[in-house]
Enzyme design. Structure first.
Site, PDB file in Angstrom:
ATOM      1  N   GLN A 265       0.821  -1.208   0.000  1.00  0.00           N
ATOM      2  CA  GLN A 265       0.000   0.000   0.000  1.00  0.00           C
ATOM      3  C   GLN A 265       0.860   1.266   0.000  1.00  0.00           C
ATOM      4  O   GLN A 265       1.915   1.298   0.620  1.00  0.00           O
ATOM      5  CB  GLN A 265      -0.900  -0.001   1.241  1.00  0.00           C
ATOM      6  CG  GLN A 265      -2.205   0.729   1.015  1.00  0.00           C
ATOM      7  CD  GLN A 265      -3.286   0.299   2.009  1.00  0.00           C
ATOM      8  OE1 GLN A 265      -3.322  -0.852   2.409  1.00  0.00           O
ATOM      9  NE2 GLN A 265      -4.154   1.192   2.396  1.00  0.00           N
TER      10      GLN A 265
ATOM     11  N   SER B 247       3.988  -6.609   2.744  1.00  0.00           N
ATOM     12  CA  SER B 247       2.627  -6.542   3.287  1.00  0.00           C
ATOM     13  C   SER B 247       1.615  -7.037   2.252  1.00  0.00           C
ATOM     14  O   SER B 247       1.615  -8.208   1.899  1.00  0.00           O
ATOM     15  CB  SER B 247       2.330  -5.115   3.769  1.00  0.00           C
ATOM     16  OG  SER B 247       1.103  -5.046   4.453  1.00  0.00           O
ATOM     17  N   LEU B 248       0.769  -6.151   1.742  1.00  0.00           N
ATOM     18  CA  LEU B 248      -0.191  -6.513   0.689  1.00  0.00           C
ATOM     19  C   LEU B 248       0.512  -7.218  -0.474  1.00  0.00           C
ATOM     20  O   LEU B 248      -0.024  -8.145  -1.091  1.00  0.00           O
ATOM     21  CB  LEU B 248      -0.875  -5.231   0.194  1.00  0.00           C
ATOM     22  CG  LEU B 248      -1.530  -5.275  -1.181  1.00  0.00           C
ATOM     23  CD1 LEU B 248      -2.798  -6.099  -1.135  1.00  0.00           C
ATOM     24  CD2 LEU B 248      -1.829  -3.874  -1.676  1.00  0.00           C
TER      25      LEU B 248
ATOM     26  N   ARG C  78      -9.471  -8.711   2.607  1.00  0.00           N
ATOM     27  CA  ARG C  78      -8.469  -8.164   3.520  1.00  0.00           C
ATOM     28  C   ARG C  78      -8.665  -6.655   3.679  1.00  0.00           C
ATOM     29  O   ARG C  78      -8.651  -6.127   4.787  1.00  0.00           O
ATOM     30  CB  ARG C  78      -7.074  -8.459   2.954  1.00  0.00           C
ATOM     31  CG  ARG C  78      -5.903  -7.933   3.770  1.00  0.00           C
ATOM     32  CD  ARG C  78      -4.606  -8.264   3.010  1.00  0.00           C
ATOM     33  NE  ARG C  78      -3.406  -8.057   3.802  1.00  0.00           N
ATOM     34  CZ  ARG C  78      -2.678  -6.951   3.793  1.00  0.00           C
ATOM     35  NH1 ARG C  78      -3.045  -5.932   3.046  1.00  0.00           N
ATOM     36  NH2 ARG C  78      -1.571  -6.867   4.522  1.00  0.00           N
TER      37      ARG C  78
ATOM     38  N   HIS D  84      -0.456  -4.203  11.001  1.00  0.00           N
ATOM     39  CA  HIS D  84       0.611  -5.052  11.531  1.00  0.00           C
ATOM     40  C   HIS D  84       0.839  -4.828  13.032  1.00  0.00           C
ATOM     41  O   HIS D  84       1.962  -4.694  13.495  1.00  0.00           O
ATOM     42  CB  HIS D  84       1.906  -4.855  10.722  1.00  0.00           C
ATOM     43  CG  HIS D  84       1.715  -5.165   9.281  1.00  0.00           C
ATOM     44  ND1 HIS D  84       1.544  -6.455   8.813  1.00  0.00           N
ATOM     45  CD2 HIS D  84       1.590  -4.349   8.191  1.00  0.00           C
ATOM     46  CE1 HIS D  84       1.348  -6.418   7.501  1.00  0.00           C
ATOM     47  NE2 HIS D  84       1.368  -5.157   7.104  1.00  0.00           N
TER      48      HIS D  84
ATOM     49  N   GLN E 248       0.114 -12.517   9.337  1.00  0.00           N
ATOM     50  CA  GLN E 248       0.702 -11.289   8.792  1.00  0.00           C
ATOM     51  C   GLN E 248       0.032  -9.998   9.263  1.00  0.00           C
ATOM     52  O   GLN E 248       0.697  -8.993   9.495  1.00  0.00           O
ATOM     53  CB  GLN E 248       0.696 -11.363   7.262  1.00  0.00           C
ATOM     54  CG  GLN E 248       1.627 -10.380   6.594  1.00  0.00           C
ATOM     55  CD  GLN E 248       1.022  -9.801   5.322  1.00  0.00           C
ATOM     56  OE1 GLN E 248      -0.072  -9.247   5.332  1.00  0.00           O
ATOM     57  NE2 GLN E 248       1.740  -9.947   4.225  1.00  0.00           N
TER      58      GLN E 248
END
Length: 297
Positions: free
Chosen positions: A9, A88-89, A113, A195, A244
């Protein structure tokens, strides 16, 4: 060895993916398929929408995922990763690109998500802050001394760590980190504490979706955010993917491990060049490039 890396992101930009749509029949078909799966024309927002339109969580995450995955698919035979990782993503993009997830399932999970994270953000106000110029250990120690939820969330590169948690705790931590010698400790314009333990409601929701999705053995090892090590076992991939949302992104450690395992070239697949910049800060000797549609010609 060639490592392919996929951004997360923040890499979105107005007009993203339009060149792929206009120059590749395969890309066009996949974008149209995505519109049907999502139930709205994400292509309109990606190609013509403003930066503000692209910031909406239900748009941002699928948009970056689509740009990365469709670009990877248009590379055809030239896409031969020895290893993959995503920030991440971007881990979802990496899983689809390496064959562990289908395009359709990857997009559905990314969409779920995004919505689950949005809901978690609305439950309790929270935020993130970037900390520059301190060693990881110092940041971790300071966070432990603050009342409330505040944890290390993104280990981006040496001297650049993002913390995540409750607004008041983040503000206190920023002041304490500046006192500890941080060059900067800056609250980020994000919707919530990604996170961190604040994402537990989203993790529970996404866990159910991930458990009900079929994963295959990837074509090459994926270095996952949670462990920063090479993973090829489907059960392990699923477990790490579920963890995650509430665990830190160990990007520095992932890149270091990929280099230790033989990575010499890092190819960033998707919008922007953020990850290439981080790789260079982690190891100046590493070669980095952007994947482009032309690679297929």
């Amino acid at each position: 060895m060639n490592a392919y890396i996929f951004p997360g992101q923040g890499a979105q930009f107005s007009g993203m993916g339009l060149d792929l749509y206009e120059n590749s029949q395969l890309a066009q078909e996949l974008f149209e398929k995505a519109n049907k799966i999502l139930g709205f024309n994400i292509t309109d927002i990606m190609f013509q929408g403003s930066a503000e339109d692209l910031k909406e969580t239900k748009v941002t995450q699928p948009a970056i995922f689509l740009h990365s995955v469709i670009l990877a698919k248009t590379l055809g035979d030239s896409f031969k990763p020895d290893m993959v990782a995503g920030h991440s993503l971007g881990e979802f993009s990496a899983l689809v690109a390496s064959g562990a997830l289908t395009f359709e399932d990857g997009l559905k999970l990314v969409s779920q998500r995004a919505l689950a994270m949005q809901k978690a953000c609305e439950l309790q106000p929270s935020t993130m802050a970037a900390v520059l110029g301190l060693e990881d250990q110092v940041v971790e120690d300071v966070c432990k001394q603050i009342d409330g939820v505040v944890v290390a969330a993104n280990y981006n590169c040496p001297g650049q760590l993002v913390i995540s948690g409750e607004i008041e705790a983040i503000n206190k931590a920023c002041e304490a980190l500046k006192d500890a010698g941080a060059r900067r400790a800056l609250v980020l314009p994000v919707g919530g504490a990604f996170h961190s333990p604040m994402m537990e409601p989203a993790r529970e929701e996404l866990a159910a979706a991930i458990e009900n999705t079929t994963f295959s053995k990837p074509n090459c090892p994926i270095y996952q955010n949670v462990t920063a090590s090479a993973v090829t076992d489907e059960t392990e991939i699923k477990a790490n993917l579920i963890s995650q949302l509430t665990a830190p992104v160990r990007w520095t450690q992932s890149v270091e491990q990929m280099i230790a395992d033989g990575a010499t070239l890092f190819t960033e697949v998707g919008p922007g060049k953020v990850l290439q910049g981080l790789v260079k800060k982690i190891n100046r000797a590493s070669e980095t490039i952007s994947a482009t549609l032309e690679s297929n010609n």
